[in-house]
Design an enzyme around this catalytic site. Structure first.
Site, PDB file in Angstrom:
ATOM      1  N   GLN A  88       0.826  -1.212   0.000  1.00  0.00           N
ATOM      2  CA  GLN A  88       0.000   0.000   0.000  1.00  0.00           C
ATOM      3  C   GLN A  88       0.859   1.261   0.000  1.00  0.00           C
ATOM      4  O   GLN A  88       1.947   1.291   0.560  1.00  0.00           O
ATOM      5  CB  GLN A  88      -0.909   0.017   1.225  1.00  0.00           C
ATOM      6  CG  GLN A  88      -2.124  -0.862   1.086  1.00  0.00           C
ATOM      7  CD  GLN A  88      -3.080  -0.753   2.257  1.00  0.00           C
ATOM      8  OE1 GLN A  88      -3.269  -1.723   2.981  1.00  0.00           O
ATOM      9  NE2 GLN A  88      -3.687   0.399   2.449  1.00  0.00           N
TER      10      GLN A  88
ATOM     11  N   SER B 262       4.539  -6.557   2.401  1.00  0.00           N
ATOM     12  CA  SER B 262       3.193  -6.637   2.971  1.00  0.00           C
ATOM     13  C   SER B 262       2.213  -7.206   1.938  1.00  0.00           C
ATOM     14  O   SER B 262       2.340  -8.348   1.513  1.00  0.00           O
ATOM     15  CB  SER B 262       2.752  -5.266   3.480  1.00  0.00           C
ATOM     16  OG  SER B 262       1.537  -5.336   4.190  1.00  0.00           O
ATOM     17  N   LEU B 263       1.255  -6.409   1.481  1.00  0.00           N
ATOM     18  CA  LEU B 263       0.322  -6.846   0.437  1.00  0.00           C
ATOM     19  C   LEU B 263       1.074  -7.418  -0.767  1.00  0.00           C
ATOM     20  O   LEU B 263       0.618  -8.369  -1.420  1.00  0.00           O
ATOM     21  CB  LEU B 263      -0.527  -5.664  -0.025  1.00  0.00           C
ATOM     22  CG  LEU B 263      -1.219  -5.816  -1.379  1.00  0.00           C
ATOM     23  CD1 LEU B 263      -2.377  -6.777  -1.273  1.00  0.00           C
ATOM     24  CD2 LEU B 263      -1.641  -4.497  -1.940  1.00  0.00           C
TER      25      LEU B 263
ATOM     26  N   ARG C 238      -8.872 -10.173   2.557  1.00  0.00           N
ATOM     27  CA  ARG C 238      -7.880  -9.551   3.454  1.00  0.00           C
ATOM     28  C   ARG C 238      -8.178  -8.065   3.626  1.00  0.00           C
ATOM     29  O   ARG C 238      -8.190  -7.537   4.741  1.00  0.00           O
ATOM     30  CB  ARG C 238      -6.477  -9.750   2.880  1.00  0.00           C
ATOM     31  CG  ARG C 238      -5.339  -9.137   3.709  1.00  0.00           C
ATOM     32  CD  ARG C 238      -4.030  -9.346   2.969  1.00  0.00           C
ATOM     33  NE  ARG C 238      -2.855  -9.018   3.750  1.00  0.00           N
ATOM     34  CZ  ARG C 238      -2.197  -7.874   3.687  1.00  0.00           C
ATOM     35  NH1 ARG C 238      -2.635  -6.894   2.906  1.00  0.00           N
ATOM     36  NH2 ARG C 238      -1.107  -7.664   4.429  1.00  0.00           N
TER      37      ARG C 238
ATOM     38  N   HIS D  30       0.028  -4.865  10.861  1.00  0.00           N
ATOM     39  CA  HIS D  30       1.180  -5.625  11.337  1.00  0.00           C
ATOM     40  C   HIS D  30       1.427  -5.415  12.830  1.00  0.00           C
ATOM     41  O   HIS D  30       2.554  -5.224  13.270  1.00  0.00           O
ATOM     42  CB  HIS D  30       2.427  -5.275  10.511  1.00  0.00           C
ATOM     43  CG  HIS D  30       2.241  -5.480   9.048  1.00  0.00           C
ATOM     44  ND1 HIS D  30       2.107  -6.726   8.478  1.00  0.00           N
ATOM     45  CD2 HIS D  30       2.101  -4.591   8.024  1.00  0.00           C
ATOM     46  CE1 HIS D  30       1.912  -6.601   7.176  1.00  0.00           C
ATOM     47  NE2 HIS D  30       1.899  -5.324   6.878  1.00  0.00           N
TER      48      HIS D  30
ATOM     49  N   GLN E 299       2.010 -12.916   8.891  1.00  0.00           N
ATOM     50  CA  GLN E 299       2.396 -11.561   8.460  1.00  0.00           C
ATOM     51  C   GLN E 299       1.467 -10.482   9.003  1.00  0.00           C
ATOM     52  O   GLN E 299       1.883  -9.361   9.302  1.00  0.00           O
ATOM     53  CB  GLN E 299       2.411 -11.509   6.932  1.00  0.00           C
ATOM     54  CG  GLN E 299       2.861 -10.205   6.322  1.00  0.00           C
ATOM     55  CD  GLN E 299       2.106  -9.878   5.038  1.00  0.00           C
ATOM     56  OE1 GLN E 299       1.036  -9.283   5.067  1.00  0.00           O
ATOM     57  NE2 GLN E 299       2.674 -10.273   3.907  1.00  0.00           N
TER      58      GLN E 299
END
Length: 294
Positions: free
Chosen positions: A9, A87-88, A112, A194, A243
């Site tokens: 993101q 991340s993503l 998600r 996170h 994660q």
């Protein structure tokens, strides 16, 4: 060895993917497939906005996943020796190397994003980037606060993101400023990604991930949870779930990729955020490395 990196993101923009849609028949088919699978016009949000809609977590994550995977799929020479995603971006990387299909990745990312958006609306958290302090100093200040506040993204040397409750986040940032943080930037998000605050989202995500078919990877993927490489599907699944509530070990992942032979790094996706992080990470290495963006 060639490494390919996929962003998370923050790299979205209005119009992303529009040129791919116009200039590649295969890309157009995948964009249309995305709309069909999601049962709404995600491509219209990507191409036309408005920006306030695109910036919402549930749309941002889909937009970046769709753009990044399509970009990888239309590359003529996409032959990675290793991959990683921030991340993503880990979902984009896994779809790009066919651990799961483009369609199943859409379903996972959609779930998600929706789950995370719901948690953000129920529990208002925040994130801030801390510049100019060693990791262990920030870790200690977070540990000593009595609220929920943790390191969440080890992005580059002396660039660490922290996540948590708003009040705790503000307290810790004040303390870090007093002891020498060069700059503190509050991210424009309403969630503590996170961090332990995402625990309810993690439980729901696990249910969806366990319903999706995963294959073993064709090359090592360096995963955020441990910064280590994996190829077996059962470990990839586990790390993808973990994660959500643990920090993104990006700096450590890149260092491990270098130590295992990577000399070329190509970022696939919108924006060039990862290129900026790479420059900071590579300062600690004497050998010259090649960095690209497509």
């Amino acid at each position: 060895m060639k490494a390919y990196l996929f962003p998370g993101q923050g790299s979205q923009f209005i119009g992303m993917g529009k040129n791919l849609y116009k200039n590649s028949h295969f890309a157009k088919k995948l964009f249309q497939l995305a709309d069909d699978v999601l049962e709404f016009k995600m491509t219209s949000i990507m191409f036309e906005g408005p920006i306030n809609t695109l910036k919402k977590t549930k749309y941002t994550q889909l937009a970046i996943y769709i753009y990044s995977v399509i970009k990888a799929k239309i590359l003529n020479d996409f032959t990675p020796d290793m991959v990683a995603g921030h991340s993503l971006g880990e979902f984009s990387a896994l779809a790009a190397i066919d651990v799961f299909s483009f369609e199943n990745g859409l379903i996972l990312v959609n779930q998600r994003a929706s789950i995370m958006q719901n948690i953000c609306e129920l529990i208002h958290g925040g994130m801030a980037v801390i510049f100019g302090l060693k990791d262990d100093i920030i870790e200690e200040i977070c540990k000593n606060d009595n609220g929920i506040i943790v390191p969440s993204n080890y992005n580059a040397p002396e660039q660490l993101v922290i996540s948590g409750e708003i009040k705790a986040l503000k307290r810790v940032c004040i303390s870090l400023k007093k002891i020498g943080a060069k700059k503190i930037f509050f991210l424009p998000v309403h969630g503590a990604f996170h961090s332990p605050i995402m625990e309810p989202a993690k439980k729901k995500l696990k249910e969806f991930i366990n319903q999706i078919s995963f294959k073993d990877s064709i090359c090592p993927i360096y995963q955020n949870f441990s910064a280590k490489s994996f190829t077996k599907s059962e470990y990839i699944k586990k790390n993808l779930i973990e994660q959500l509530t643990h920090p993104v070990k990006w700096k450590q992942s890149i260092e491990n990729m270098i130590n295992n032979g990577a000399i070329s790094f190509t970022e696939i996706g919108p924006g060039n955020i990862l290129q900026g992080l790479m420059k900071k990470i590579l300062i600690n290495f004497s050998k010259k490395y090649k960095c690209y963006h497509v």
